[in-house]
Design a protein around this motif. Structure first.
Motif, PDB file in Angstrom:
ATOM      1  N   GLY A  19       0.808  -1.216   0.000  1.00 19.59           N
ATOM      2  CA  GLY A  19       0.000   0.000   0.000  1.00 19.59           C
ATOM      3  C   GLY A  19       0.840   1.264   0.000  1.00 19.59           C
ATOM      4  O   GLY A  19       0.563   2.214  -0.739  1.00 19.59           O
ATOM      5  N   GLY A  22       2.488   1.550  -3.391  1.00 21.46           N
ATOM      6  CA  GLY A  22       1.492   2.011  -4.359  1.00 21.46           C
ATOM      7  C   GLY A  22       1.251   3.501  -4.242  1.00 21.46           C
ATOM      8  O   GLY A  22       1.123   4.218  -5.246  1.00 21.46           O
ATOM      9  N   HIS A  23       1.202   4.001  -3.011  1.00 23.00           N
ATOM     10  CA  HIS A  23       1.013   5.431  -2.761  1.00 23.00           C
ATOM     11  C   HIS A  23       2.169   6.238  -3.363  1.00 23.00           C
ATOM     12  O   HIS A  23       1.950   7.240  -4.050  1.00 23.00           O
ATOM     13  CB  HIS A  23       0.911   5.662  -1.244  1.00 23.00           C
ATOM     14  CG  HIS A  23       0.896   7.084  -0.846  1.00 23.00           C
ATOM     15  ND1 HIS A  23      -0.271   7.797  -0.669  1.00 23.00           N
ATOM     16  CD2 HIS A  23       1.902   7.948  -0.593  1.00 23.00           C
ATOM     17  CE1 HIS A  23       0.026   9.042  -0.317  1.00 23.00           C
ATOM     18  NE2 HIS A  23       1.337   9.156  -0.268  1.00 23.00           N
ATOM     19  N   ASP A  79      -3.358   8.269  -2.354  1.00 19.26           N
ATOM     20  CA  ASP A  79      -4.055   7.239  -1.569  1.00 19.26           C
ATOM     21  C   ASP A  79      -5.057   6.494  -2.450  1.00 19.26           C
ATOM     22  O   ASP A  79      -5.118   5.267  -2.446  1.00 19.26           O
ATOM     23  CB  ASP A  79      -4.799   7.863  -0.388  1.00 19.26           C
ATOM     24  CG  ASP A  79      -3.896   8.404   0.696  1.00 19.26           C
ATOM     25  OD1 ASP A  79      -2.682   8.106   0.689  1.00 19.26           O
ATOM     26  OD2 ASP A  79      -4.409   9.152   1.560  1.00 19.26           O
ATOM     27  N   SER A  82      -3.328   4.256  -4.957  1.00 17.48           N
ATOM     28  CA  SER A  82      -2.738   3.091  -4.305  1.00 17.48           C
ATOM     29  C   SER A  82      -3.749   1.950  -4.246  1.00 17.48           C
ATOM     30  O   SER A  82      -3.419   0.800  -4.541  1.00 17.48           O
ATOM     31  CB  SER A  82      -2.272   3.458  -2.889  1.00 17.48           C
ATOM     32  OG  SER A  82      -1.835   2.322  -2.200  1.00 17.48           O
ATOM     33  N   ALA A  96      -2.531   0.495   2.553  1.00 22.93           N
ATOM     34  CA  ALA A  96      -2.019   1.787   3.022  1.00 22.93           C
ATOM     35  C   ALA A  96      -2.768   2.261   4.267  1.00 22.93           C
ATOM     36  O   ALA A  96      -2.191   2.943   5.112  1.00 22.93           O
ATOM     37  CB  ALA A  96      -2.111   2.833   1.918  1.00 22.93           C
TER      38      ALA A  96
END
Length: 154
Positions: A19, A22-23, A79, A82, A96
């Motif tokens: 997470g 990905g962010h 966010d 993500s 995340a």
């Protein structure tokens, strides 16, 4: 992209690491740094036109507060992306959120959101989890054995 060992030690699951990654990938993919510089230059240029070549302290504060809002918008977008990025993976796409829950618990006092570069952690967690429910990709379970082994080696 670099991942500091402290982050890996701090996290509890591989989903949380996915997470966070990905962010951060979303910041690059969505070109937040270059967009931020463009906006900052544009605001500074307009203020210099309006106030002359030597803007006073008020103009500098206005520019800074405007940049904080842009930073919060980019954080919200990162966010969101993500969750989207992790949707097509075996990871729980709201990983995340686990990071933000843990980080908020250790943060102590908080700065009012309008003075911060980041949104309120509680609001972020809610938004990430809502997006994960919308995409029906929350709650996946990942085998954390490899992640735990990595943590033990750090």
């Amino acid at each position: 992209m670099y991942v500091f060992s402290g982050l890996i030690k701090f996290l509890e699951t591989e989903d949380q690491l996915a997470g966070v990654l990905g962010h951060e990938i979303a910041h690059a993919d969505r070109r937040h740094t270059s967009r931020s510089l463009q906006k900052e230059f544009g605001i500074s240029f307009l203020l210099s036109l309006l106030l002359g070549e030597n803007p006073n302290q008020l103009a500098q504060i206005a520019t800074s507060l405007g940049q904080l809002r842009f930073s919060r918008e980019y954080e919200v977008e990162a966010d969101d992306y993500s969750v989207r990025y992790l949707n097509g993976t075996p990871y729980s796409c709201d990983g995340a959120a686990g990071f933000f829950v843990k980080a908020a618990a250790q943060a102590g006092t908080t700065v009012p959101e309008f003075l911060s570069t980041h949104p309120n952690p509680g609001t972020r967690v809610e938004a990430i989890q809502a997006k994960a429910r919308e995409l029906n990709c929350a709650g996946r379970t990942t085998d954390n054995a490899g992640f735990k082994e990595l943590q033990s080696r750090l």
